[in-house]
Every structure is written in C-alpha cells, then in structure tokens.
Write an enzyme that holds these catalytic residues in place. Structure first.
Site: not given
Length: 380
Positions: A145, A193, A226, A250, A254
């Site tokens: 970001y 990851k 994942d 992020d 959620d």
C-alpha cells in the site's frame, strides 16, 4: 479527574450517525469512571473534499497531532472513486496519510463471537466451539500500500505496485503481536506467503528469530496466507493472535469479521509509538466497515463497531480499563436482551435502528453503575 483531548472525524456515509452514538457512550463512560473528555470535530475524506477541496485538511492534521486519541467514522464512497489524481480520493488521500503521519503502524482488530449472535453468523457451523476469541494484528504503514514505485503506464496497458518491508518494520509489528499474545492465551500465528515472496521470507525469518530470542515461552506458528484464509473458516478457534502484513491483514480481518456476524461488529485500534498530551500512547480508533453510502441517513447502520472502538480507545490510549470493560459489557447486555440492527438479525428476528441500539447500550452502561453493590437507590 484525568483529562484527554479527543479528535472526532465523522467522515462520510454512515460515519456521522454511528459516531454520534459512539460519542454518547464515550461521554457516559467517561463521566462514570472519572475521566474528562475534550471532544473536537474536524473534516476528513469526501466531506472535507467537498467543503474545502482537500481530503485531509491541515487543520485536521493539526488537531490529530495535538490529541490523545482520534475517533474516525468512515471515509470514501462511489461519489469520489474517479477523482484524479488518486491522492485526492478520500481513502488514498486521507486514510492512508493520517495513519502514516501519526506513525500508526499497528492495527489491532479483536474478533470475539458474542454468544447472542451465534445464530446470525453465516459461518454458524464453524462457531459451535464457544472459544472463538482472536485478534488480528495488522502492519499498517508498510507493504504494497505504501511501496514505491507505484504507477500506471500512460498507455493503460500495465500498472506497477511495489511491496517493501524492512526488518525494523517487521520487528516492531511482531513485538506488538507477541505482547498481545502474552496478555491473552500465549499463542501467536504469523501469516505470510514465504513460499513465493521475498518480503515474506524476510518476515518469517525475522519473526522466528524474535520468538526464539525474546519470547521462548510463547507458542509461535507460521501459516501461509491462503491456508490461513481457509482455516479461519474451517476452525477459527485454533487462533489466538494472528500477526501479518498490511494487505494480508486487510483481507483476513474482514474475513474474520464474518465470524461475528457482520463487519458492523468489528472494532479496530491503530497504534504507534507516539504519545498524546496526557502522556499515553496515541491511537486512532475506528469501525472496520466502510462508509455504506447506500444506507446513510436511514437510521439502519450498526453503530456497535464504533462503540466497541470507543472501548478500545479507553483501553489503549486513555489507560482506563474499567471504562473499556464496562462498554463491552453494555454491548453484550444489549445483544443478550435481543437488540439487533438489520445486519446482525437472524431470519425472523426483529431489528431496530442506529439510534435505538445506541440508546440500549447507553442504558445498560448506566445500569452497571446503579446496580453496583452498596450503592443507594432513590427508592431505598
């Protein structure tokens, strides 16, 4: 009486109406627990853009820098999505810069399933275990970001975003995660990851070293993002503290919100290393949901995430744990009594509006004081 300066940035969409209820609860909790709040309002996001042409005015920046804590409603909406340049848009021009300017590198999102809402979650079968109580600790000022370079090719055929992390950035967010785990059930899962990304390999290497050298008594595990997304659905009770980088946090926070039944139940605290005028750690506190302009002004938005964010404000920036606990207990009591907004009402349940559920929490907060042992009542 301890005094604190609070900046309130209502923002866009449902932000003003949910923050109104949060302010009322904050004022009541402060009065009940001997805290003085000096609340000042300022513009941010699309509201600021419409009023003065800037999504994050200098007056808002100055107020936030001079405050002990910041309460934020929501920013953005389709109305401003196409504005160019992107730095003028509410999210990229206000939300990200205020986090960076205040040094708010750690975002804490507690995810606790309220017993009264088990039937409301779309993941009901995953919630048979009563011990779903986790916290997502998200790095907030690094990663893709904020990385440079970032641009779109003038031809429109490709775009570039860059993910960058330093060891120091990883260490400070990992430290936040380890400390959170130490205060909870002693387990931290670091999500990355590392099978693909160099930044994730550095992340895993750094977190592993810190666990071995500084926190050997805590249980540290690693999980690919994942798999973590799948495990949050399959067996959420396995998690205590999840610490992860900006974009992964992020997304996962959620997803975790749906365990509670709605994003309208997910509070958040964004913390840094700076201290406010009263000498406590400054933070920005906001519900995790968006501005929801389609329901703005209709008295149907869920204010509970905003109210629970006030509890986090009392806990982390005002150093008043009793007020935080009292607010959380009042929310629990209102839910147990059957108060629901539409987003958390199970099929067949009646729902109430924003103001009504705010009033229900406020009533139960005040009842806690009147029902304390040894307190006299007018009818006594």
């Amino acid at each position: 009486m301890t005094g604190f300066r609070i900046a309130v940035l209502a923002g866009d969409g449902v932000g003003p109406e949910i923050l109104l209820q949060a302010e009322l609860v904050a004022a009541a909790a402060a009065e009940l627990h001997g805290v003085s709040l000096d609340i000042e309002h300022a513009l941010i996001g699309g509201a600021a853009l419409d009023a003065i042409g800037e999504p994050l005015p200098e007056a808002t920046r100055a107020l936030c820098r001079a405050s002990d804590a910041v309460l934020l409603g929501a920013v953005g909406g389709p109305k401003w999505d196409a504005i160019q340049p992107a730095t003028k848009r509410p999210e990229s021009g206000a939300l990200l810069p205020i986090r960076k300017e205040l040094g708010l590198y750690a975002n804490l999102r507690p995810v606790r399933v309220h017993a009264a809402l088990r039937g409301s979650s779309p993941l009901r079968r995953a919630l048979e275990d009563p011990d779903v109580d986790l916290m997502v600790v998200r790095e907030l000022t690094g990663g893709i970001y904020f990385g440079q370079p970032r641009h779109r090719d003038p031809t429109g055929e490709f775009a570039v975003d860059t993910c960058v992390y330093s060891r120091a950035e990883i260490e400070r967010i990992a430290e936040t995660g380890f400390r959170a785990a130490a205060s909870r059930r002693g387990r931290m899962c670091s999500v990355d990851k590392a099978n693909v990304l160099e930044t994730s390999r550095l992340w895993r290497e750094t977190v592993t070293g810190m666990g071995l050298s500084r926190y050997p008594d805590l249980e540290l595990s690693h999980m690919l993002v994942d798999n973590a997304a799948m495990q949050l659905i399959r067996n959420p009770a396995q998690f205590d503290v999840i610490v992860t980088e900006n974009m992964f946090g992020d997304i996962l926070s959620d997803e975790a919100a749906m365990l509670t039944g709605s994003l309208g139940m997910l509070a958040s605290a964004s913390l840094g290393s700076d201290f406010g005028p009263a000498g406590h750690r400054r933070g920005l506190f906001e519900p995790a949901h968006g501005s929801a302009p389609d329901i703005a002004g209709r008295d149907v938005a869920n204010p509970l995430a905003a109210i629970l964010s006030v509890a986090l404000m009392f806990r982390y920036s005002l150093d008043c744990e009793p007020a935080a606990v009292a607010i959380e207990a009042a929310v629990d009591a209102a839910l147990t009594a059957g108060c629901r907004t539409a987003d958390i009402a199970a099929p067949g349940e009646c729902s109430v509006g924003t103001r009504a559920i705010g009033a229900a929490v406020l009533q139960r907060l005040k009842e806690q004081t009147s029902n304390r042992p040894g307190e006299r009542h007018e009818e006594d």
